[in-house]
Design a protein around this motif. Structure first.
Motif, PDB file in Angstrom:
ATOM      1  N   ILE A   1      -6.430   9.552   0.686  1.00  0.00           N
ATOM      2  CA  ILE A   1      -6.239  10.780   1.472  1.00  0.00           C
ATOM      3  C   ILE A   1      -4.768  11.104   1.740  1.00  0.00           C
ATOM      4  N   GLU A   2      -3.888  10.102   1.652  1.00  0.00           N
ATOM      5  CA  GLU A   2      -2.443  10.335   1.823  1.00  0.00           C
ATOM      6  C   GLU A   2      -1.673   9.348   0.969  1.00  0.00           C
ATOM      7  N   GLY A   3      -0.436   9.719   0.616  1.00  0.00           N
ATOM      8  CA  GLY A   3       0.435   8.806  -0.114  1.00  0.00           C
ATOM      9  C   GLY A   3      -0.108   8.494  -1.496  1.00  0.00           C
ATOM     10  N   SER A   4       0.167   7.266  -1.963  1.00  0.00           N
ATOM     11  CA  SER A   4      -0.318   6.862  -3.285  1.00  0.00           C
ATOM     12  C   SER A   4      -0.452   5.346  -3.354  1.00  0.00           C
TER      13      SER A   4
ATOM     14  N   ARG B   1      -4.807   1.206   4.995  1.00  0.00           N
ATOM     15  CA  ARG B   1      -3.424   1.644   4.813  1.00  0.00           C
ATOM     16  C   ARG B   1      -2.623   0.493   4.227  1.00  0.00           C
TER      17      ARG B   1
ATOM     18  N   PRO C   1      -3.864  11.507  -3.479  1.00  0.00           N
ATOM     19  CA  PRO C   1      -4.914  12.121  -2.654  1.00  0.00           C
ATOM     20  C   PRO C   1      -5.958  12.870  -3.485  1.00  0.00           C
TER      21      PRO C   1
ATOM     22  N   SER D   1      -8.386   9.436  11.448  1.00  0.00           N
ATOM     23  CA  SER D   1      -7.372   9.005  10.478  1.00  0.00           C
ATOM     24  C   SER D   1      -5.973   8.936  11.072  1.00  0.00           C
ATOM     25  N   SER D   2      -5.785   9.457  12.273  1.00  0.00           N
ATOM     26  CA  SER D   2      -4.452   9.440  12.885  1.00  0.00           C
ATOM     27  C   SER D   2      -4.149   8.123  13.597  1.00  0.00           C
TER      28      SER D   2
ATOM     29  N   GLY E   1       0.120   4.227   1.314  1.00  0.00           N
ATOM     30  CA  GLY E   1      -1.096   4.933   0.950  1.00  0.00           C
ATOM     31  C   GLY E   1      -2.095   4.796   2.082  1.00  0.00           C
TER      32      GLY E   1
END
Length: 134
Positions: free
Chosen positions: A83-86, A63, A101, A28-29, A121
């Motif tokens: 998993i991150e943000g919105s 993303r 998330p 995911s990075s 997101g």
């Protein structure tokens, strides 16, 4: 009874060797490739299409950054977890969700979904399709 046990043992010895799992460290990075506009990124991490071409599944990361909404017509079934943000997610049936998330979506084949975000997101998805066929 002994003949049944010997048949079972014989069948076990004919079985294929164990199938290993595949591991992708810190997947995911890595920012996925740009797919639309200047703010939508998507990349498959793995797919079963080589070992199961009749019923493949592919999984990876999506993303979206602030900017142009992404409108997507699903030609396959997909599950997605934020998993991150919105994201703000809406469909043609009038459903609208502010996703954060931990939220999970199922997008059926034939659905038309609009994704927007005020910042960014990141989501993980698994779809019933071949690799890079989104």
């Amino acid at each position: 009874m002994g003949s049944i046990i010997s048949k079972i043992n014989k069948n076990k010895s004919k079985m294929a060797s164990p199938v290993p799992m595949t591991y992708y460290a810190k997947a995911s990075s890595v920012k996925p490739p740009l797919i639309a506009n200047d703010n939508a990124f998507l990349g498959d991490v793995s797919s079963s299409d080589k070992i199961d071409p009749e019923k493949p599944i592919s999984a990876g990361f999506y993303r979206l950054e602030k900017g142009t909404p992404l409108v997507y017509d699903y030609t396959y079934h997909e599950m997605k977890i934020i998993i991150e943000g919105s994201y703000d997610v809406s469909d043609e049936a009038g459903n609208k969700v502010h996703a954060v998330p931990g939220d999970v979506f199922y997008f059926p084949k034939g659905s038309k979904i609009t994704f927007t975000t005020d910042d960014y997101g990141l989501a993980f998805y698994c779809g019933q399709r071949g690799k890079d066929a989104a």
